[in-house]
Scaffold this active site. Sequence first.
Site, PDB file in Angstrom:
ATOM      1  N   ARG A   1       0.822  -1.216   0.000  1.00  0.00           N
ATOM      2  CA  ARG A   1       0.000   0.000   0.000  1.00  0.00           C
ATOM      3  C   ARG A   1       0.852   1.260   0.000  1.00  0.00           C
ATOM      4  NH1 ARG A   1      -5.176  -2.038   1.989  1.00  0.00           N
ATOM      5  NH2 ARG A   1      -6.043   0.044   2.193  1.00  0.00           N
TER       6      ARG A   1
ATOM      7  N   GLY B   1     -13.553 -10.788   7.690  1.00  0.00           N
ATOM      8  CA  GLY B   1     -14.508  -9.676   7.590  1.00  0.00           C
ATOM      9  C   GLY B   1     -14.682  -8.953   8.912  1.00  0.00           C
TER      10      GLY B   1
ATOM     11  N   TYR C   1       0.748   4.446  -2.369  1.00  0.00           N
ATOM     12  CA  TYR C   1      -0.346   5.402  -2.126  1.00  0.00           C
ATOM     13  C   TYR C   1      -0.131   6.144  -0.804  1.00  0.00           C
ATOM     14  CZ  TYR C   1      -5.229   7.015  -1.597  1.00  0.00           C
ATOM     15  OH  TYR C   1      -6.372   7.767  -1.442  1.00  0.00           O
TER      16      TYR C   1
ATOM     17  N   ARG D   1     -13.005  -1.378  -4.705  1.00  0.00           N
ATOM     18  CA  ARG D   1     -13.236  -1.053  -3.303  1.00  0.00           C
ATOM     19  C   ARG D   1     -14.469  -1.798  -2.793  1.00  0.00           C
ATOM     20  NH1 ARG D   1     -11.912   5.431  -3.526  1.00  0.00           N
ATOM     21  NH2 ARG D   1     -12.615   5.236  -5.663  1.00  0.00           N
TER      22      ARG D   1
ATOM     23  N   ARG E   1     -14.377  -0.325   8.896  1.00  0.00           N
ATOM     24  CA  ARG E   1     -14.238   0.971   8.233  1.00  0.00           C
ATOM     25  C   ARG E   1     -15.431   1.807   8.682  1.00  0.00           C
ATOM     26  NH1 ARG E   1     -10.165  -1.359   7.270  1.00  0.00           N
ATOM     27  NH2 ARG E   1      -9.012  -1.489   5.301  1.00  0.00           N
TER      28      ARG E   1
ATOM     29  N   PRO F   1      -5.553  -2.371   6.814  1.00  0.00           N
ATOM     30  CA  PRO F   1      -5.817  -1.841   8.160  1.00  0.00           C
ATOM     31  C   PRO F   1      -6.935  -2.601   8.882  1.00  0.00           C
ATOM     32  CG  PRO F   1      -5.540  -0.053   6.596  1.00  0.00           C
ATOM     33  CD  PRO F   1      -5.572  -1.322   5.791  1.00  0.00           C
TER      34      PRO F   1
ATOM     35  N   LYS G   1      -8.678  -1.584  11.669  1.00  0.00           N
ATOM     36  CA  LYS G   1      -9.842  -0.772  12.053  1.00  0.00           C
ATOM     37  C   LYS G   1      -9.581   0.686  11.693  1.00  0.00           C
ATOM     38  CE  LYS G   1      -8.215  -0.923  16.881  1.00  0.00           C
ATOM     39  NZ  LYS G   1      -6.921  -1.485  16.527  1.00  0.00           N
TER      40      LYS G   1
HETATM   41  P1  NAD Z   1     -11.347   8.555  -8.490  1.00  0.00           P
HETATM   42  O1  NAD Z   1     -10.341   7.602  -9.034  1.00  0.00           O
HETATM   43  O2  NAD Z   1     -12.755   8.394  -8.897  1.00  0.00           O
HETATM   44  O3  NAD Z   1     -10.923  10.061  -8.804  1.00  0.00           O
HETATM   45  C1  NAD Z   1      -9.588  10.444  -9.061  1.00  0.00           C
HETATM   46  C2  NAD Z   1      -9.537  11.190 -10.386  1.00  0.00           C
HETATM   47  O4  NAD Z   1      -8.186  11.623 -10.612  1.00  0.00           O
HETATM   48  C3  NAD Z   1      -9.916  10.325 -11.591  1.00  0.00           C
HETATM   49  O5  NAD Z   1     -10.844  11.012 -12.405  1.00  0.00           O
HETATM   50  C4  NAD Z   1      -8.599  10.113 -12.322  1.00  0.00           C
HETATM   51  O6  NAD Z   1      -8.764   9.909 -13.704  1.00  0.00           O
HETATM   52  C5  NAD Z   1      -7.870  11.407 -11.982  1.00  0.00           C
HETATM   53  N1  NAD Z   1      -6.414  11.328 -12.087  1.00  0.00           N
HETATM   54  C6  NAD Z   1      -5.584  10.424 -11.518  1.00  0.00           C
HETATM   55  N2  NAD Z   1      -4.314  10.681 -11.844  1.00  0.00           N
HETATM   56  C7  NAD Z   1      -4.333  11.793 -12.618  1.00  0.00           C
HETATM   57  C8  NAD Z   1      -3.321  12.551 -13.268  1.00  0.00           C
HETATM   58  N3  NAD Z   1      -2.024  12.230 -13.176  1.00  0.00           N
HETATM   59  N4  NAD Z   1      -3.687  13.635 -14.001  1.00  0.00           N
HETATM   60  C9  NAD Z   1      -4.993  13.987 -14.110  1.00  0.00           C
HETATM   61  N5  NAD Z   1      -5.992  13.300 -13.507  1.00  0.00           N
HETATM   62  C10 NAD Z   1      -5.659  12.215 -12.778  1.00  0.00           C
HETATM   63  O7  NAD Z   1     -11.197   8.456  -6.885  1.00  0.00           O
HETATM   64  P2  NAD Z   1     -11.969   9.171  -5.697  1.00  0.00           P
HETATM   65  O8  NAD Z   1     -12.369   8.135  -4.743  1.00  0.00           O
HETATM   66  O9  NAD Z   1     -12.983  10.114  -6.208  1.00  0.00           O
HETATM   67  O10 NAD Z   1     -10.780   9.989  -5.015  1.00  0.00           O
HETATM   68  C11 NAD Z   1     -10.587  11.368  -5.243  1.00  0.00           C
HETATM   69  C12 NAD Z   1      -9.475  11.865  -4.321  1.00  0.00           C
HETATM   70  O11 NAD Z   1      -9.850  11.681  -2.959  1.00  0.00           O
HETATM   71  C13 NAD Z   1      -8.151  11.113  -4.505  1.00  0.00           C
HETATM   72  O12 NAD Z   1      -7.085  12.030  -4.344  1.00  0.00           O
HETATM   73  C14 NAD Z   1      -8.153  10.116  -3.361  1.00  0.00           C
HETATM   74  O13 NAD Z   1      -6.848   9.760  -2.986  1.00  0.00           O
HETATM   75  C15 NAD Z   1      -8.863  10.903  -2.291  1.00  0.00           C
HETATM   76  N6  NAD Z   1      -9.496  10.008  -1.301  1.00  0.00           N
HETATM   77  C16 NAD Z   1     -10.658   9.339  -1.605  1.00  0.00           C
HETATM   78  C17 NAD Z   1     -11.207   8.482  -0.662  1.00  0.00           C
HETATM   79  C18 NAD Z   1     -12.504   7.761  -0.908  1.00  0.00           C
HETATM   80  O14 NAD Z   1     -12.936   7.026  -0.014  1.00  0.00           O
HETATM   81  N7  NAD Z   1     -13.168   7.900  -2.027  1.00  0.00           N
HETATM   82  C19 NAD Z   1     -10.575   8.292   0.572  1.00  0.00           C
HETATM   83  C20 NAD Z   1      -9.390   8.950   0.819  1.00  0.00           C
HETATM   84  C21 NAD Z   1      -8.862   9.832  -0.106  1.00  0.00           C
HETATM   85  N1  UDP Z   2     -12.741  -5.656   1.028  1.00  0.00           N
HETATM   86  C1  UDP Z   2     -13.436  -6.863   0.996  1.00  0.00           C
HETATM   87  N2  UDP Z   2     -13.867  -7.319  -0.217  1.00  0.00           N
HETATM   88  C2  UDP Z   2     -13.672  -6.631  -1.385  1.00  0.00           C
HETATM   89  C3  UDP Z   2     -12.988  -5.399  -1.331  1.00  0.00           C
HETATM   90  C4  UDP Z   2     -12.532  -4.943  -0.097  1.00  0.00           C
HETATM   91  O1  UDP Z   2     -13.657  -7.502   2.023  1.00  0.00           O
HETATM   92  O2  UDP Z   2     -14.095  -7.130  -2.446  1.00  0.00           O
HETATM   93  C5  UDP Z   2     -12.256  -5.183   2.349  1.00  0.00           C
HETATM   94  C6  UDP Z   2     -10.792  -4.787   2.341  1.00  0.00           C
HETATM   95  O3  UDP Z   2      -9.980  -5.910   2.606  1.00  0.00           O
HETATM   96  C7  UDP Z   2     -10.755  -3.776   3.462  1.00  0.00           C
HETATM   97  C8  UDP Z   2     -12.143  -3.133   3.439  1.00  0.00           C
HETATM   98  O4  UDP Z   2     -12.969  -4.028   2.685  1.00  0.00           O
HETATM   99  O5  UDP Z   2     -10.571  -4.429   4.689  1.00  0.00           O
HETATM  100  C9  UDP Z   2     -12.177  -1.783   2.772  1.00  0.00           C
HETATM  101  O6  UDP Z   2     -11.532  -1.876   1.525  1.00  0.00           O
HETATM  102  P1  UDP Z   2     -11.611  -0.741   0.428  1.00  0.00           P
HETATM  103  O7  UDP Z   2     -10.812  -1.229  -0.736  1.00  0.00           O
HETATM  104  O8  UDP Z   2     -13.005  -0.345   0.188  1.00  0.00           O
HETATM  105  O9  UDP Z   2     -10.933   0.525   1.100  1.00  0.00           O
HETATM  106  P2  UDP Z   2      -9.646   0.738   2.030  1.00  0.00           P
HETATM  107  O10 UDP Z   2     -10.205   1.231   3.293  1.00  0.00           O
HETATM  108  O11 UDP Z   2      -8.914  -0.534   2.208  1.00  0.00           O
HETATM  109  O12 UDP Z   2      -8.857   1.735   1.280  1.00  0.00           O
END
Ligand code: NAD
Ligand code: UDP
Length: 325
Positions: free
Chosen positions: A157, A222, A160, A201, A226, A287, A289
């Site tokens: 991981r 399981g 990221y 996800r 989250r 993770p 929890k």
């Molecule tokens: P997503 O993948 O739907 O959105 C990310 C967008 O960024 C996409 O449209 C992708 O095409 C674009 N992108 C990626 N690399 C790029 C680049 N080099 N140039 C231009 N565009 C680029 O994901 P999301 O879940 O909507 O996440 C959005 C942001 O929020 C991300 O930065 C992610 O790390 C952060 N985030 C999301 C979550 C969540 O639960 N959804 C949690 C923590 C952080």
């Molecule tokens: N997970 C799962 N089955 C799936 C995808 C994810 O059980 O098909 C679990 C994963 O192992 C993690 C939690 O769900 O414990 C949340 O995963 P997710 O990828 O949604 O987000 P994360 O919090 O890990 O970024």
Amino acid sequence: MKVAPRFGPGHRILVTGGAGFVPSHLVEVLLDRGCTVVAVDNFVTGSKENVAHLVERPTFTLVEADVSEGLPTHHPALAERFDAILHMASPASPTDFALLPIEILRVGSVATLHLLDRAVADGARFLLASTSEAYGDPKEHPQQETYWGNVNPIGVRSVYDEAKRFAEAATMGYHRFHGLDVAIVRIFNTYGPRMRPDDGRAIPTFIAQALRNEPITVHGTGAQTRSICYVDDLVRGILLLLDSTETGPVNCGTEHEMTMRQLAELIVSLSGSSSEVAYVTRAADDPEKRRPDLTLARELLGYEPRITPEDGLRRTIDHFRQRMG
Ligand code: NAD
Ligand code: UDP
């Protein structure tokens, strides 16, 4: 604490990754407020469809570009000064950590530096989308912003987690050295319409499986938890932070903590599916929890999540049902 809107009509906002799941919702609310919004996306995980309903708006421009290469200089929409830059671009699903590791490292590091330079040049407020992954597999529960985390720097991981941690360090470096106006939001597991059914996800995977009456692939036992947040709550939190003068980092999400087994069962029940739960191999460093301490968000921003998991999941299931036909 009540935060008054700081960005509205007449303000130009750059949203990187604007065609992604969370960012496309943000773009929509900013446009509704009267802002002029330029979204830059290379569609690596996002799609034009996510913003197709916005492209006719005169205050919206979608530019196709990889922000890790720096912002294109030839595009007129990118020439004028921005009032705020929201760096939302990054693949975010653990599945992508193996498929797009270099892209993730570059967008967290090189792109962040390019965008911070642009924010300095423009005198813009810079908001970074960081993540609860900054805490790694946390030893502290719930997670407060003061916790430094437990990240494996060479684990699966880490591309990221460490890219986001670098992005936070860069953001604070520019804040301290250049006096740049910055904000860091640590986003906890967010879901909702416009997630891809095949994004990997848990929530989109479970919903897609439930709607097809296929086994729900729960990783491990399981028992890992989250705390799930519907996208509208997150977007409200991000905009409160943007409008404030706070630097953060500030956690954003909900305290709706549940095990992945409970999540699978809830989705099966809400979607009226006949799916059974299938327990499959769990990835390394997953993770155990995760739950945000929301004290800062409440005290500094007046943030309060409003949407229950049942409501949010129902809305998301409806969206997936329409999309999957
Ligand atoms: P997503 O993948 O739907 O959105 C990310 C967008 O960024 C996409 O449209 C992708 O095409 C674009 N992108 C990626 N690399 C790029 C680049 N080099 N140039 C231009 N565009 C680029 O994901 P999301 O879940 O909507 O996440 C959005 C942001 O929020 C991300 O930065 C992610 O790390 C952060 N985030 C999301 C979550 C969540 O639960 N959804 C949690 C923590 C952080
Ligand atoms: N997970 C799962 N089955 C799936 C995808 C994810 O059980 O098909 C679990 C994963 O192992 C993690 C939690 O769900 O414990 C949340 O995963 P997710 O990828 O949604 O987000 P994360 O919090 O890990 O970024």
